[in-house]
Design a protein around this motif. Structure first.
Motif, mmCIF file in Angstrom:
data_model
loop_
_atom_site.group_PDB
_atom_site.id
_atom_site.type_symbol
_atom_site.label_atom_id
_atom_site.label_comp_id
_atom_site.label_asym_id
_atom_site.label_seq_id
_atom_site.Cartn_x
_atom_site.Cartn_y
_atom_site.Cartn_z
ATOM 1 N N SER A 124 0.823 -1.196 0.000
ATOM 2 C CA SER A 124 0.000 0.000 0.000
ATOM 3 C C SER A 124 0.865 1.257 0.000
ATOM 4 C CB SER A 124 -0.903 0.005 1.238
ATOM 5 O OG SER A 124 -1.562 1.242 1.355
ATOM 6 N N ASP A 128 0.141 3.758 1.504
ATOM 7 C CA ASP A 128 0.019 4.340 2.839
ATOM 8 C C ASP A 128 1.326 4.208 3.630
ATOM 9 O OD1 ASP A 128 -2.606 4.910 2.254
ATOM 10 O OD2 ASP A 128 -3.398 3.142 3.300
ATOM 11 N N THR A 155 5.861 7.588 3.093
ATOM 12 C CA THR A 155 5.623 8.904 3.653
ATOM 13 C C THR A 155 6.890 9.743 3.563
ATOM 14 O OG1 THR A 155 4.952 10.139 5.602
ATOM 15 C CG2 THR A 155 6.131 8.085 5.999
#
Length: 183
Positions: free
Chosen positions: A169, A171, A174
């Motif tokens: 993912s 996610d 970062t």
């Protein structure tokens, strides 16, 4: 990364021999990895059309590349690196289909190598002037690269377990709190 049964199957003779002589099971992986490296260097030294100096330097560069540091690992990295190195060697020495096939075998151990196969396939198609039989050969040689995904689909209903589990993912990517990314 997904692994298949090829690396394990190639370690079976070493495991049998290690059991016969009473060595620790980890040793047979290291011996098998060393054999992969020796075979690769042998082919670089004596098969590829290089001068003696070029083949010796190429073999030394191969030995002391990252493959040397993976020698003791009980994983597929050494086999993958050996197959990819030989695949490139054959590909760039006009043995396109053999090079493609070796990288396809390596991609059973490391699926992202399929992207490399795509570029190699485009090069082969262009070199052979879009002949239909080239497409057929490439498809047949590409089949090993498809086997891990087909295995997962047949047994688990998904083509990639890592992706299905959510570990790929975005996610997890970062740039927050990274000083090097701030302008």
């Amino acid at each position: 990364m997904e692994t298949s049964w090829i690396y394990s199957a190639l370690n079976v003779p070493g495991r049998w021999f290690a059991d016969k002589i009473g060595t620790h099971p980890i040793n047979y992986f290291q011996v098998t990895n060393a054999i992969f490296i020796i075979i690769t260097c042998f082919i670089i030294l004596f098969y590829f059309p290089l001068s003696l100096l070029e083949s010796v330097i190429s073999s030394l560069i191969f030995i002391f590349s990252s493959v040397f540091w993976y020698l003791g690992w009980i994983h597929t990295e050494v086999l993958t690196v050996c197959l990819v190195a030989l695949g490139f060697g054959f590909y760039f020495n006009k043995k396109h289909f053999l090079g493609f096939f070796l990288v396809a075998i390596a991609s059973t151990q490391n699926q992202p190598l399929i992207i490399m196969l795509l570029f190699m396939g485009i090069g082969i198609i262009l070199a052979h002037h879009f002949k239909f039989n080239v497409f057929i050969k490439l498809f047949l040689l590409f089949i090993p690269a498809l086997l891990p995904s087909l295995f997962y689909y047949v047994h688990f209903g998904v083509f990639n377990l890592i992706n299905h589990s959510g570990f790929l993912s975005s996610d997890y990517i970062t740039f927050k709190d990274r000083k090097s990314t701030r302008l």
